[in-house]
Write a protein that holds these residues in place. Structure first.
Motif, PDB file in Angstrom:
ATOM      1  N   GLU A   1       0.661  -0.281  -4.393  1.00 48.09           N
ATOM      2  CA  GLU A   1      -0.047  -0.270  -3.104  1.00 48.09           C
ATOM      3  C   GLU A   1       0.660   0.657  -2.114  1.00 48.09           C
ATOM      4  O   GLU A   1       0.020   1.458  -1.425  1.00 48.09           O
ATOM      5  CB  GLU A   1      -0.131  -1.676  -2.522  1.00 48.09           C
TER       6      GLU A   1
ATOM      7  N   ALA B   1       2.881  -4.447  -5.341  1.00 48.74           N
ATOM      8  CA  ALA B   1       3.389  -3.986  -4.042  1.00 48.74           C
ATOM      9  C   ALA B   1       3.836  -2.525  -4.131  1.00 48.74           C
ATOM     10  O   ALA B   1       3.579  -1.727  -3.217  1.00 48.74           O
ATOM     11  CB  ALA B   1       4.544  -4.866  -3.573  1.00 48.74           C
TER      12      ALA B   1
ATOM     13  N   ARG C   1       9.106  -5.600  -0.143  1.00 48.42           N
ATOM     14  CA  ARG C   1       8.079  -4.824   0.559  1.00 48.42           C
ATOM     15  C   ARG C   1       8.686  -4.051   1.730  1.00 48.42           C
ATOM     16  O   ARG C   1       8.327  -2.901   1.967  1.00 48.42           O
ATOM     17  CB  ARG C   1       6.978  -5.738   1.086  1.00 48.42           C
TER      18      ARG C   1
ATOM     19  N   ARG D   1       5.630  -7.579  -7.672  1.00 49.08           N
ATOM     20  CA  ARG D   1       6.414  -6.412  -7.256  1.00 49.08           C
ATOM     21  C   ARG D   1       5.731  -5.119  -7.700  1.00 49.08           C
ATOM     22  O   ARG D   1       5.703  -4.143  -6.961  1.00 49.08           O
ATOM     23  CB  ARG D   1       7.838  -6.479  -7.843  1.00 49.08           C
TER      24      ARG D   1
END
Length: 125
Positions: free
Chosen positions: A65, A62, A29, A59
């Motif tokens: 996003e 993430a 991240r 993953r």
């Protein structure tokens, strides 16, 4: 910052080779968030592409996003020969402010990843 310099569009482009093996998501991240921070003030078109090493559902979530925070849309190649790990494509291309005319990932023996070949044009203002 405006997206135009002397009447020409300024396109921000970032290429990423995400960290592969880590415990948890913090480092992964952190790396993707650094790309977001570098691009978040850019008001014009953006291209982010590369090996995201998103071999797990966490993953992948993430990644999506982070790209959504920049208003980027995922591009799925019509000929999809992208490298895969655990069934997941790990090479990705995201765009904002651009129209995708063509996107392909043809087979190649030049690397363990196939190229992402994309034809783009500026979206109407």
């Amino acid at each position: 910052r405006g997206p135009f310099v002397q009447g020409r569009a300024v396109i921000a482009v970032a290429n990423l080779h995400a960290i592969n093996f880590t415990l948890g998501l913090a480092e992964y991240r952190g790396q993707i968030d650094a790309v977001v921070r570098a691009l978040e003030l850019h008001a014009g078109p953006i291209v982010v592409a590369g090996d995201f090493n998103n071999w797990s559902a966490a993953r992948t979530a993430a990644m999506h996003e982070a790209m959504a925070r920049l208003g980027l849309q995922a591009v799925t190649p019509s000929l999809d020969g992208r490298a895969r790990v655990f069934g997941q494509p790990i090479d990705h291309l995201f765009v904002r402010g651009l129209v995708v005319l063509d996107a392909r990932a043809p087979a190649s023996s030049a690397s363990d990843h196939n190229p992402l070949l994309v034809t783009l044009r500026l979206a109407p203002r």
